[in-house]
Design a protein around this motif. Structure first.
Motif, PDB file in Angstrom:
ATOM      1  N   HIS A 186       6.995   0.125   6.387  1.00 36.09           N
ATOM      2  CA  HIS A 186       7.092  -1.340   6.576  1.00 36.09           C
ATOM      3  C   HIS A 186       5.722  -1.596   7.644  1.00 36.09           C
ATOM      4  O   HIS A 186       5.629  -2.936   7.939  1.00 36.09           O
TER       5      HIS A 186
ATOM      6  N   PRO B  45       8.131   6.784   8.414  1.00 32.85           N
ATOM      7  CA  PRO B  45       8.353   5.392   7.993  1.00 32.85           C
ATOM      8  C   PRO B  45       7.412   4.535   9.195  1.00 32.85           C
ATOM      9  O   PRO B  45       6.978   3.478   8.835  1.00 32.85           O
TER      10      PRO B  45
ATOM     11  N   LYS C 157       8.029   1.838  -0.176  1.00 34.64           N
ATOM     12  CA  LYS C 157       9.326   0.750   0.483  1.00 34.64           C
ATOM     13  C   LYS C 157       9.515   1.142   1.816  1.00 34.64           C
ATOM     14  O   LYS C 157       9.922  -0.022   2.462  1.00 34.64           O
ATOM     15  N   ASP C 158       9.657   2.361   2.517  1.00 35.38           N
ATOM     16  CA  ASP C 158      10.059   2.355   3.839  1.00 35.38           C
ATOM     17  C   ASP C 158       8.773   2.190   4.635  1.00 35.38           C
ATOM     18  O   ASP C 158       9.225   2.325   5.891  1.00 35.38           O
TER      19      ASP C 158
END
Length: 256
Positions: A88, A64, A85-86
């Motif tokens: 960030h 992540p 999506k993870d």
């Protein structure tokens, strides 16, 4: 004082040892989380390099905290929905030199706001969903793909932050305008109105055809009636004149 110095020395040693231990744990943790076939390193953040790793799909166990992700020179054919999506903190994503043909509508959901560079050059992308690059702030490289230039591609390019620069590097493999196939994308062309214009032209041609048929029928009808009238008149003229009977002639003489 001797005891204090000894205590401080031991405390400092313990702190250094503890710090080293934490760093080892972090490094070991990052190494253990590194996807198979990839190399992970720390340099201004976690860099994950999966170049030339014979990958056929994007790894789903990416750390992540990844900041730079290199997936170039593999055999990846698609970018699924929400695959990043993870991530960030992701700033650089390199997917060049793959065999990517399909990009899902929400492929970059979760990273569109943070990405600074997106490289999709040298793939097999012909078209994408009109919302595939929504909210994307990154400078995108999409050159050397067999693009089909149409209304959807125009909408995609206009939704991108650096659309002018990106559009200049797009070569149309095919196009809704046949004369533009093999040429650079026309950023100022209005490809979305072409179907409407085509429909308008079709309606115009159809109306003109009907109008021509009506005029032709009217002309034919008038000419046909004129021909019938002429034939009828000639028929009347061809009839023998009425002869006076002898009795009528005698009556006329007597009266006179």
């Amino acid at each position: 004082m001797h005891l204090v110095d000894l205590w401080l020395t031991r405390s400092l040693s313990m702190c250094l040892l503890l710090q080293s231990f934490v760093l080892m744990i972090l490094c070991f943790h990052s190494a253990s989380m590194c996807p198979k076939g990839c190399l992970c390193s720390h340099s201004g953040g976690l860099n994950v390099s999966c170049s030339n790793a014979n990958l056929k799909e994007i790894p789903r166990d990416l750390p992540p905290e990844t900041v730079l992700l290199y997936l170039d020179s593999n055999q990846i054919t698609s970018i699924p929905n929400e695959i990043f999506k993870d991530l960030h903190q992701l700033r650089v994503l390199n997917l060049s030199k793959n065999g990517i043909e399909f990009i899902d509508e929400h492929a970059f959901k979760g990273v569109a706001e943070t990405l600074q560079t997106l490289d999709l050059s040298d793939n097999r992308i012909q078209s994408v969903h009109k919302n595939a690059f929504n909210n994307l702030k990154a400078r995108a490289r999409i050159a050397n793909n067999p693009w089909h230039c149409d209304c959807t591609l125009q909408q995609v390019l206009r939704s991108m932050a650096s659309n002018h620069e990106t559009a200049n590097n797009v070569i149309c493999k095919t196009s809704v305008l046949d004369e533009h196939a093999g040429r650079p994308f026309l950023n100022d062309a209005d490809l979305c109105n072409l179907p409407k214009k085509t429909t308008d032209y079709a309606m115009l041609v159809t109306m003109f055809g009907w109008f021509t048929m009506v005029i032709s029928y009217v002309v034919y009808y008038v000419r046909q009636n004129q021909e019938d009238a002429r034939r009828h008149l000639e028929y009347l003229k061809s009839l023998p004149s009425r002869q006076k009977k002898p009795e009528e002639a005698d009556d006329i003489s007597t009266v006179v």
